[in-house]
Design an enzyme around this catalytic site. Structure first.
Site, PDB file in Angstrom:
ATOM      1  N   ASP A 156      12.536 -15.905   0.564  1.00 26.12           N
ATOM      2  CA  ASP A 156      13.608 -14.700   0.673  1.00 26.12           C
ATOM      3  C   ASP A 156      14.511 -14.980   1.857  1.00 26.12           C
ATOM      4  OD1 ASP A 156      14.821 -11.949  -0.444  1.00 26.12           O
ATOM      5  OD2 ASP A 156      14.534 -11.616   1.645  1.00 26.12           O
ATOM      6  N   MET A 212      23.232 -18.167   6.659  1.00 22.17           N
ATOM      7  CA  MET A 212      21.921 -17.556   6.405  1.00 22.17           C
ATOM      8  C   MET A 212      21.580 -17.032   7.591  1.00 22.17           C
ATOM      9  SD  MET A 212      18.847 -19.529   4.285  1.00 22.17           S
ATOM     10  CE  MET A 212      18.832 -21.000   5.347  1.00 22.17           C
ATOM     11  N   HIS A 270      14.504  -5.598   3.091  1.00 25.79           N
ATOM     12  CA  HIS A 270      15.664  -6.338   3.443  1.00 25.79           C
ATOM     13  C   HIS A 270      15.182  -7.155   4.971  1.00 25.79           C
ATOM     14  CE1 HIS A 270      18.565  -5.761   0.158  1.00 25.79           C
ATOM     15  NE2 HIS A 270      18.183  -4.444   0.572  1.00 25.79           N
ATOM     16  N   ASP A 274       9.985  -9.119   2.612  1.00 23.57           N
ATOM     17  CA  ASP A 274      10.602  -9.260   0.949  1.00 23.57           C
ATOM     18  C   ASP A 274      10.006 -10.476   0.201  1.00 23.57           C
ATOM     19  OD1 ASP A 274      11.642  -7.059   1.493  1.00 23.57           O
ATOM     20  OD2 ASP A 274      13.890  -7.884   1.387  1.00 23.57           O
TER      21      ASP A 274
END
Length: 182
Positions: free
Chosen positions: A12, A25, A160, A165
């Site tokens: 994730d 990212m 999140h 996650d």
């Protein structure tokens, strides 16, 4: 012909927007689905100043803070690749597993190729939403994690946070596979 052993890795990421390159990212979380204690996580320095306010709000992360404390993306991807490579021995292959894998895969693949020239996962990803869609003969709308939770009853939940996650997704993946195999 002997089949290779597959090592499924739940991945994730959190990002500052919807597409790699324009947006950054911000964090990576990953774990082996068969042993979620085998984990990787890091925060990355942003590669751009672009962001979508709603994306930043969801992550709870700050571009300014990540500029100070995040890993250089090259270093982050080298570390992630080393971790992925450490999982597989001879006649074993790692498989990227994601929940809405197309999003996470796009960023991970872009960063691997941009910063180190190769992706240790190869060219494909296994999507949990699609897997559930086919296995449950559900509607696409029913592939939301909140809807899948009602069917497979995981202990965890999404937050999140990339590592949390990834662990949650690993649990969903395992529960769906168990349901399919029974």
């Amino acid at each position: 012909m002997k089949a290779e052993k597959e090592i499924f890795v739940s991945v994730d990421i959190e990002a500052s927007g919807p597409i790699p390159g324009k947006y950054s990212m911000l964090s990576i979380g990953a774990c082996v689905t068969s042993d979620a204690t085998r984990q990787f996580t890091c925060y990355l320095k942003p590669i751009s100043d672009e962001f979508v306010p709603a994306a930043m709000e969801v992550t709870g992360l700050s571009l300014d803070q990540l500029r100070k404390e995040g890993l250089d993306p090259l270093k982050a991807m080298e570390q992630f690749k080393a971790w992925v490579d450490s999982l597989a021995g001879k006649d074993e292959t790692v498989v990227f597993v994601g929940f809405n894998a197309s999003f996470d895969w796009a960023f991970v693949n872009h960063y691997f190729h941009w910063f180190i020239g190769e992706n240790p996962f190869g060219i494909a990803a296994l999507d949990i939403k699609s897997m559930y869609f086919g296995a449950a003969a559900s509607t696409w709308k029913s592939t939301r994690s909140s809807e899948i939770d009602k069917v497979v009853n995981p202990d965890g939940e999404g937050s999140h946070d990339a590592l949390n996650d990834a662990v949650y997704q690993a649990e969903l993946f395992n529960l769906i596979r168990k349901k399919i195999m029974n």
